[in-house]
Design an enzyme around this catalytic site. Sequence first.
Site, PDB file in Angstrom:
ATOM      1  N   LYS A 159       0.822  -1.209   0.000  1.00 56.37           N
ATOM      2  CA  LYS A 159       0.000   0.000   0.000  1.00 56.37           C
ATOM      3  C   LYS A 159       0.856   1.259   0.000  1.00 56.37           C
ATOM      4  CE  LYS A 159      -1.309   2.746   2.781  1.00 56.37           C
ATOM      5  NZ  LYS A 159      -1.687   3.573   3.936  1.00 56.37           N
ATOM      6  N   ASP A 177      -6.732   1.724   1.056  1.00 59.52           N
ATOM      7  CA  ASP A 177      -6.644   1.917   2.494  1.00 59.52           C
ATOM      8  C   ASP A 177      -7.933   1.438   3.143  1.00 59.52           C
ATOM      9  OD1 ASP A 177      -8.519   3.922   1.969  1.00 59.52           O
ATOM     10  OD2 ASP A 177      -7.668   5.261   3.484  1.00 59.52           O
TER      11      ASP A 177
END
Length: 368
Positions: A159, A177
Site C-alpha cells: 500500500k 486503504d
Amino acid sequence: MGRARTVAAAAAAAAAAAAAPQPAKRGAAAAAAAPDAALLAKAARIQAQLAALYPSQGIQIPLDHATPYQLLVAVVLSAQTTDKKVNEVTPELFSAAPDAAAMAAMEVSAIQRIIQPIGLAPTKAKNLKAAAQMLLDRHGGEIPSTFAELEALPGVGHKTASVIMAQAFGLPAFPVDTHIHRLAQRWGLTANGGGGGAPSVEATERDLKALFPEAAWHDLHLQIIFFGREHCPAQRHDPTACPICCWAAVPPYDRPGASPAKAGGKAAGAKAAAGGGAAARAAAAAIAGAGKGGAAGRKKAAAAAPAAAAEDAGTKPAGRKRRAAPAPADEAEGVADAAAAQAAAAAAPQQQEQPRAKRGRGRPFGRG
C-alpha cells in the site's frame, strides 16, 4: 525409458493442474473476471459523482511533504494514526532530517523522540533509519520507482509503495486503504470474502482496477478516501442519508448500522457474518463472473438477484434508523505495510475496537 515416461506424465499433470480452475485463496491477487456491463455502469456513475464532489484540480494527498522521500516518511508514519497527527510531527522531523542522508545519520532515539506522539513510534523510528540507510546504499539516497525496490525498504509494503508510485511518480497504482476497502464492499464493487470474512486488500485492489479506467486511479483513490471520511463512516452509518450509499449500497450494507468487515475481519450483523445475505452473495457471484460459468454464469447470477433480494427482505428485520456518526479516524492502513510494525503491534497491548454492546468504551473515531 520408464523414467522419461514418468517425467513426461508429471509434466502433463502439472500443465493440466495449471490450466484447471483453482479455488481462490484468501489474500491471493488472482486475475479478476471481466465485470459485467451493469457493474461497469454503476462504477462509472460512482466515479462521476466523486469527481463532482472532489474535482481533480483540488485533490492532493493530505500528508504534508516537499519531496518523494518526505512523502515516503509521512506514509510510513501514518500507520495506526491520523494524517493530522502525522502533520503535527513531520515539520520538526523534516527540519532535522529533510532527506535520506540526514535521517540515516540520526540516532534512533532522536527520531523516536520527535515522532513519539504517534502510534508504534519505537518501531517506526527504527524502520525510518534503516530505510534511509538502504536508500543510501542501494539508490544513492533517491526514492526508487519500482514496486519491488520500494517494498524491499524496511516498513514499506504494497500500500505504501502504491501511494509513492501514484503520488510521487504519477505511475499507475491504486492504493487501497481502510476507507477504500470499506466502501468497495458497501457499494458491491468487490466480492465478499468467504467464511464471513472480508475480501483481502489485494482482492479489492484487483476488483477496483478492473472496474475503473487506469487514468482515473490517481484521483479516485483519494476521492474515495475523502468521501469515506466525510460521508460514509465505518460505524453507525445511515445509508439513506449518504449521497452514494442511498442508491449504490448492496445488502446487507443498505441497512442502517450494517458495517463491512475490515480485511480479514468479520462484518457487523449476523447476516453479514454469514456471508452478507442472499443478495450480497448474488452480487459477489456477478463480480467474480459467477464462478465456473463465465458469461452464462453472470446471466444466471443476475437472474437470481431479484429472488435473492426478496429472500433477504423476508429474512432480515428492518434496521432501526440511526444518526450517522462523525467520520472515522484514518485507521491502521499501513500496518500491513510493515512486518516489523505488525510484530510490535502483536507483542504490545493495543487498543482494539470493542464489541457492539460496549462501543462507547472503544477508541474514539475522529477525522483523519
